[in-house]
Write an enzyme that holds these catalytic residues in place. Structure first.
Site, PDB file in Angstrom:
ATOM      1  CE1 TYR A 115      -4.177  -1.929   0.461  1.00 46.54           C
ATOM      2  CE2 TYR A 115      -2.784  -3.192   1.857  1.00 46.54           C
ATOM      3  CZ  TYR A 115      -3.796  -3.155   1.278  1.00 46.54           C
ATOM      4  OH  TYR A 115      -4.672  -3.888   1.205  1.00 46.54           O
ATOM      5  CG  HIS A 147      -6.527  -5.146  -5.835  1.00 46.60           C
ATOM      6  ND1 HIS A 147      -7.217  -4.830  -4.914  1.00 46.60           N
ATOM      7  CD2 HIS A 147      -6.930  -5.974  -6.726  1.00 46.60           C
ATOM      8  CE1 HIS A 147      -8.302  -5.549  -4.936  1.00 46.60           C
ATOM      9  NE2 HIS A 147      -8.248  -6.479  -5.839  1.00 46.60           N
ATOM     10  CG  HIS A 148      -7.835  -0.776  -3.714  1.00 43.93           C
ATOM     11  ND1 HIS A 148      -7.793  -2.192  -2.965  1.00 43.93           N
ATOM     12  CD2 HIS A 148      -7.546  -0.181  -2.665  1.00 43.93           C
ATOM     13  CE1 HIS A 148      -7.300  -2.140  -1.754  1.00 43.93           C
ATOM     14  NE2 HIS A 148      -7.143  -0.932  -1.673  1.00 43.93           N
ATOM     15  CG  HIS A 219      -3.828  -3.053  -2.812  1.00 40.89           C
ATOM     16  ND1 HIS A 219      -4.743  -4.215  -2.686  1.00 40.89           N
ATOM     17  CD2 HIS A 219      -2.737  -3.940  -2.696  1.00 40.89           C
ATOM     18  CE1 HIS A 219      -4.375  -5.362  -2.535  1.00 40.89           C
ATOM     19  NE2 HIS A 219      -3.102  -5.340  -2.610  1.00 40.89           N
ATOM     20  CG  HIS A 301     -12.647  -3.592  -2.504  1.00 40.72           C
ATOM     21  ND1 HIS A 301     -11.983  -3.763  -3.562  1.00 40.72           N
ATOM     22  CD2 HIS A 301     -11.878  -3.687  -1.476  1.00 40.72           C
ATOM     23  CE1 HIS A 301     -10.565  -3.937  -3.354  1.00 40.72           C
ATOM     24  NE2 HIS A 301     -10.556  -3.943  -1.881  1.00 40.72           N
ATOM     25  CG  HIS A 303      -8.382  -8.169  -1.116  1.00 40.76           C
ATOM     26  ND1 HIS A 303      -7.098  -7.671  -1.114  1.00 40.76           N
ATOM     27  CD2 HIS A 303      -9.045  -7.159  -1.133  1.00 40.76           C
ATOM     28  CE1 HIS A 303      -7.157  -6.471  -0.864  1.00 40.76           C
ATOM     29  NE2 HIS A 303      -8.585  -6.010  -0.724  1.00 40.76           N
TER      30      HIS A 303
END
Length: 368
Positions: A115, A147-148, A219, A301, A303
């Site tokens: 992150y 990823h986000h 991320h 959201h 994973h």
């Protein structure tokens, strides 16, 4: 109308549910438009719901002949879509001003998850404007790495020295200024496109109460531990001086990232619930928004272990229609769901985020 069995053998469906609307062909393209019922009551058809649909396509350059089907070879692919996501009213933003919040040559570590946090100053100040659209700016080739992205509002009492450096988030040496950034004002996740606010809503910038300093959290997902990656991804915010009727905000609900939340291995369907309680919403909305808030879009959201997510809504102890759901969750396709009708959330309501996980292929505990 064909279907396949477990051996991938293609068979003609005795119940023909697909209807050709029209077909056309030129020197480069063949276009077919077809229709079918969402629920055909045919065991060989998959019902079409508001969940993610994995569309599989394949073609051969020759038409089907008397000998039957031609093998597609390498002319095939897949794409995740949400077929019933309502069309959004696209207001032309070509002539509107914008600013970019992008990382500058961030070295992505050769580890699974990173992150990265970077502070920015909003360039639009002294007069209220509305952000009407946010677009992801993902560096070419890094579509699977980023990823986000979350955007947080920070304290306005900071000074420009906080802009000089980025740092790994949630790290013991992280700058104290990052700790002032608690309120999420925008979220984007992998596979999603730009987010367009409804015509009567915008994200307010430029006033004393609006974000001056923001923290962008990216991320990075690097499961292959690739070395030497340098990233310059971020967000583009398109805005207008023509104000809209309502200001937009974000309400976060779900499971907090915590060592107390873990999933055992070998579980085909493990369910966790995150509760946004009536006391919480009473405190959050009671004084400031006694008439409630209007929800116009939801971003679900999760994973890699995530398989399905449901956002449940209770009012006066009675469950309402699901706020949003995806029973076919795809980690690589996380896109905003625009609600067909805005939903009012009132002080004293309950929100329950129900997350379904599968860990059948894991031998160790999953820490979420």
């Amino acid at each position: 109308d064909y279907f396949t069995d477990e051996n991938r053998v293609l068979k003609k469906d005795p119940q023909q549910d697909y209807h050709l609307e029209y077909a056309m062909e030129n020197s480069t393209h063949t276009i077919l438009a077809f229709s079918r019922e969402l629920h055909t009551c045919d065991t060989n058809d998959k019902s079409i719901t508001e969940s993610t649909v994995r569309v599989i396509w394949a073609y051969h350059h020759k038409d089907m002949g008397e000998a039957g089907k031609n093998y597609h070879g390498s002319n095939r692919g897949t794409k995740s879509l949400r077929l019933l996501n309502p069309e959004r009213e696209e207001v032309s933003s070509a002539s509107l001003p914008y600013f970019d919040l992008t990382n500058k040559d961030v070295p992505v570590p050769d580890k699974d998850t990173t992150y990265w946090c970077q502070m920015f100053k909003i360039p639009v100040q002294h007069e209220k404007h509305h952000v009407t659209k946010v677009e992801p700016l993902i560096q070419k080739g890094h579509e699977n790495l980023v990823h986000h992205i979350l955007l947080y509002q920070c304290s306005s009492n900071l000074n420009d020295s906080v802009l000089d450096y980025g740092h790994e988030c949630y790290h013991p040496n992280m700058p104290d200024s990052f700790l002032t950034c608690e309120t999420v004002i925008f979220a984007w996740a992998i596979g999603g496109e730009g987010f367009t606010y409804p015509p009567h809503v915008g994200l307010s910038i430029g006033t004393a109460a609006d974000p001056l300093f923001v923290l962008m959290e990216v991320h990075y997902d690097n499961p292959s531990f690739t070395e030497g990656l340098i990233d310059n991804s971020g967000l583009r915010l398109i805005y207008t001086p023509v104000l809209r009727k309502y200001d937009a905000g974000v309400i976060e609900a779900g499971l907090w990232v915590s060592l107390f939340h873990n999933i055992p291995p070998g579980m085909p369907d493990f369910v966790s619930e995150g509760h946004c309680t009536m006391e919480c919403l009473e405190e959050a909305l009671g004084a400031e928004r006694p008439a409630g808030i209007q929800v116009f879009a939801v971003l679900l959201h999760a994973h890699l272990a995530g398989r399905a997510i449901r956002m449940r809504h209770f009012h006066n102890g009675e469950e309402q229609k699901l706020l949003a759901y995806d029973d076919e969750f795809d980690f690589n396709f996380q896109e905003f769901q625009y609600l067909k009708e805005e939903r009012t959330i009132l002080p004293g309501d309950n929100l329950v985020t129900e997350c379904h996980y599968s860990t059948v292929d894991r031998i160790r505990m999953t820490w979420v």
